[in-house]
Design a protein around this motif. Structure first.
Motif, PDB file in Angstrom:
ATOM      1  N   ASP A 281       0.940  -1.119  -0.103  1.00 49.07           N
ATOM      2  CA  ASP A 281       0.008  -0.075   0.068  1.00 49.07           C
ATOM      3  C   ASP A 281       0.787   1.327   0.093  1.00 49.07           C
ATOM      4  O   ASP A 281       2.177   1.159  -0.009  1.00 49.07           O
ATOM      5  CB  ASP A 281      -1.037  -0.024   1.250  1.00 49.07           C
ATOM      6  CG  ASP A 281      -0.362   0.063   2.469  1.00 49.07           C
ATOM      7  OD1 ASP A 281       0.860   0.394   2.635  1.00 49.07           O
ATOM      8  OD2 ASP A 281      -0.703  -0.318   3.571  1.00 49.07           O
TER       9      ASP A 281
ATOM     10  N   LEU B  99       0.699  -6.668   1.450  1.00 46.38           N
ATOM     11  CA  LEU B  99      -0.479  -6.928   1.506  1.00 46.38           C
ATOM     12  C   LEU B  99      -0.807  -8.292   1.428  1.00 46.38           C
ATOM     13  O   LEU B  99      -0.185  -9.131   0.436  1.00 46.38           O
ATOM     14  CB  LEU B  99      -1.495  -5.990   0.359  1.00 46.38           C
ATOM     15  CG  LEU B  99      -1.358  -4.711   0.410  1.00 46.38           C
ATOM     16  CD1 LEU B  99      -1.834  -3.938  -0.527  1.00 46.38           C
ATOM     17  CD2 LEU B  99      -1.779  -3.972   1.769  1.00 46.38           C
ATOM     18  N   THR B 100      -1.998  -8.756   1.859  1.00 45.38           N
ATOM     19  CA  THR B 100      -2.528 -10.201   1.422  1.00 45.38           C
ATOM     20  C   THR B 100      -3.558 -10.131   0.406  1.00 45.38           C
ATOM     21  O   THR B 100      -3.773  -9.310  -0.298  1.00 45.38           O
ATOM     22  CB  THR B 100      -3.449 -11.055   2.654  1.00 45.38           C
ATOM     23  OG1 THR B 100      -4.589  -9.787   2.833  1.00 45.38           O
ATOM     24  CG2 THR B 100      -2.636 -10.670   4.315  1.00 45.38           C
TER      25      THR B 100
ATOM     26  N   GLU C  40      -6.492 -10.412   0.295  1.00 50.65           N
ATOM     27  CA  GLU C  40      -7.537  -9.666   0.451  1.00 50.65           C
ATOM     28  C   GLU C  40      -7.270  -8.327   0.763  1.00 50.65           C
ATOM     29  O   GLU C  40      -7.970  -7.499   1.204  1.00 50.65           O
ATOM     30  CB  GLU C  40      -8.326 -10.254   1.784  1.00 50.65           C
ATOM     31  CG  GLU C  40      -8.867 -11.607   1.684  1.00 50.65           C
ATOM     32  CD  GLU C  40      -7.632 -12.541   1.918  1.00 50.65           C
ATOM     33  OE1 GLU C  40      -6.640 -12.231   2.418  1.00 50.65           O
ATOM     34  OE2 GLU C  40      -7.880 -13.655   1.275  1.00 50.65           O
ATOM     35  N   ARG C  41      -6.195  -7.868   0.496  1.00 51.78           N
ATOM     36  CA  ARG C  41      -5.391  -6.156   0.515  1.00 51.78           C
ATOM     37  C   ARG C  41      -5.450  -5.939   1.982  1.00 51.78           C
ATOM     38  O   ARG C  41      -5.292  -4.768   2.139  1.00 51.78           O
ATOM     39  CB  ARG C  41      -6.321  -5.248  -0.187  1.00 51.78           C
ATOM     40  CG  ARG C  41      -6.770  -5.792  -1.704  1.00 51.78           C
ATOM     41  CD  ARG C  41      -5.169  -5.921  -2.502  1.00 51.78           C
ATOM     42  NE  ARG C  41      -4.834  -4.810  -2.865  1.00 51.78           N
ATOM     43  CZ  ARG C  41      -3.775  -4.465  -3.542  1.00 51.78           C
ATOM     44  NH1 ARG C  41      -3.284  -5.512  -4.076  1.00 51.78           N
ATOM     45  NH2 ARG C  41      -3.240  -3.258  -3.787  1.00 51.78           N
ATOM     46  N   PHE C  42      -5.170  -6.781   2.781  1.00 54.97           N
ATOM     47  CA  PHE C  42      -4.973  -6.345   4.386  1.00 54.97           C
ATOM     48  C   PHE C  42      -3.462  -6.368   4.709  1.00 54.97           C
ATOM     49  O   PHE C  42      -2.736  -7.141   4.355  1.00 54.97           O
ATOM     50  CB  PHE C  42      -5.574  -7.468   5.312  1.00 54.97           C
ATOM     51  CG  PHE C  42      -7.112  -7.302   5.308  1.00 54.97           C
ATOM     52  CD1 PHE C  42      -7.641  -6.127   5.476  1.00 54.97           C
ATOM     53  CD2 PHE C  42      -7.672  -8.436   4.966  1.00 54.97           C
ATOM     54  CE1 PHE C  42      -9.265  -6.205   5.544  1.00 54.97           C
ATOM     55  CE2 PHE C  42      -9.191  -8.624   5.015  1.00 54.97           C
ATOM     56  CZ  PHE C  42      -9.888  -7.266   5.119  1.00 54.97           C
TER      57      PHE C  42
END
Length: 452
Positions: A399, A405-406, A408-410
């Motif tokens: 990011d 990021l994973t 799932e974009r976490f």
């Protein structure tokens, strides 16, 4: 392990920020974190720090504005390209504050601005800042990252060349900065193109995807596009490929000629730029192409400096000296006859050039967006070319804070990435490599220090 730390310190290591990789991105991150008061440990697999930056010309540049970056690099990640453009000026000021020699601002290509710095001085200054309160350890490989039950990264397991047992290093934040995967034939073939396995490398050989592999092992996802890279066309064959050859043999002005493959066909819009052409040629049969120009292009473009302040060089003559396959002929018909000896379909090549010269330049297949001059002034020049890679565009997704990021974009707690270990800044375009390493390295350090 060595480089200043005692055996007792090394075998019971804890640090605030662990930086894996001692190149431009890693040392920018490490020096920034150390200057903010963090305890820093840098691990470098080579015998010395600096990485591919030491093989560069030291140009710290990028697009002159966010709009220019968006135009030149439309498929890059919007947040990352904005981060690079908006922070380079500030980070150049930081480089200057380290008493690193820096040239005047210059323009680069059609869309960029920046400065040339004394890259070796920069590496020395960053190393001194880190060593004043932390450690830089060379000749050490990272075996794996350490995760806790929550999924956070809390350090790494390393194996020194002289050690029989792995060593655990606990870290509150870890930054991956290993330089990309251009040094790995297997990863190049997997992500770029099968032909890329044998592509020439115009960078240090130790950036073999360690950051990519380590990140994926703890759930980090990859950038959307993995097949792009920055590189240049060079002559084929080459008798001796050394760092001295990297710039000298690069055909930076290939965008002013036309390229045909073994079948005698054009296959790309050459006018976009030589870095695009390198990506296109590696996908062609035998990963080779023929660069064609007429005398007007050779005289006005192929023998002039490609950047402000660089030396004059006849790049065709340099290619011949290096063993490249080259011919200079008085007619297109003679050209078609000669290239048949190179296993090129000369008849198809002639038809391609005549069609290109017919006047329907914008409608040619593929269409050409710039530099629409016909090839009509003899003598005609043909040089066989191949691709050479400097660094990869694909890598770990991050990011705007450089956090990995994973799927799932976490964000993955405790794990950041910088430089060519980050994917998505560019897709197939290019607007500076050292600038990305500097800005993302410093951003990763700021994020890390705020979390320790």
């Amino acid at each position: 392990m060595s480089n200043g730390a005692t055996d007792e310190q090394v075998n019971h290591l804890q640090t605030d920020v662990l930086v894996i990789g001692g190149g431009m991105a890693g040392l920018s991150a490490a020096a920034t974190a150390a200057a903010h008061g963090a305890r820093v440990l840098v691990l470098e697999r080579s015998s010395d720090v600096g990485g591919s930056a030491l093989l560069s010309g030291g140009y710290l540049w990028t697009a002159s504005s966010v709009a220019a970056m968006s135009s030149a690099n439309p498929d890059g990640d919007a947040s990352l390209r904005r981060l690079v453009v908006e922070n380079l000026s500030r980070d150049l000021d930081w480089v200057g504050s380290l008493n690193v020699d820096m040239g005047p601002e210059i323009s680069l290509y059609d869309y960029g601005r920046g400065r040339q710095i004394d890259i070796r001085s920069f590496i020395r200054r960053c190393s001194a800042i880190v060593s004043s309160s932390g450690d830089i350890v060379t000749n050490v490989g990272v075996h794996s990252l350490i995760g806790d039950p929550t999924g956070a990264v809390i350090g790494a397991v390393v194996r020194d060349e002289g050690e029989s047992a792995p060593i655990e290093i606990q870290a509150r934040q870890t930054i991956l900065a290993t330089g990309g995967f251009q040094g790995s034939p297997e990863l190049r073939a997997r992500y770029i193109h099968p032909n890329a396995r044998s592509m020439l490398l115009r960078a240090n050989p130790n950036s073999t995807g360690a950051g990519l592999i380590l990140g994926q092992s703890v759930g980090a996802t990859l950038s959307p596009y993995m097949n792009g890279f920055y590189g240049h066309l060079v002559c084929s064959p080459i008798e001796q490929w050394t760092p001295w050859s990297y710039g000298r043999l690069s055909q930076y002005q290939s965008h002013l000629g036309i390229l045909v493959n073994r079948h005698g066909d054009r296959f790309t819009d050459e006018s976009v730029g030589d870095h695009y052409n390198a990506q296109a040629v590696v996908c062609q049969p035998e990963a080779r192409a023929i660069l064609l120009v007429d005398e007007k292009v050779r005289r006005t473009h192929m023998t002039v400096p490609h950047l402000e302040g660089t030396a004059w060089l006849d790049r065709f003559a340099a290619a011949v000296d290096a063993g490249g396959r080259y011919v200079r002929v008085s007619s297109l018909q003679e050209l078609a006859h000669v290239v048949k000896r190179w296993s090129i379909d000369g008849d198809a090549l002639l038809r391609t050039v005549l069609r290109y010269n017919s006047g329907a330049l914008l409608a040619s297949d593929p269409p050409r967006t710039r530099f629409h001059e016909r090839l009509c002034e003899p003598p005609y020049h043909a040089l066989e070319v191949q691709s050479a890679i400097t660094f990869t565009h694909g890598g770990l997704a991050v990011d705007g804070h450089a956090r990995t990021l994973t799927d799932e974009r976490f964000p993955i707690p405790g794990l950041l990435a910088a430089g060519a270990d980050v994917g998505g800044v560019y897709h197939r375009a290019y607007a500076g490599g050292l600038a990305v390493a500097l800005v993302l390295g410093r951003q990763a350090a700021v994020t890390a220090v705020s979390a320790v």
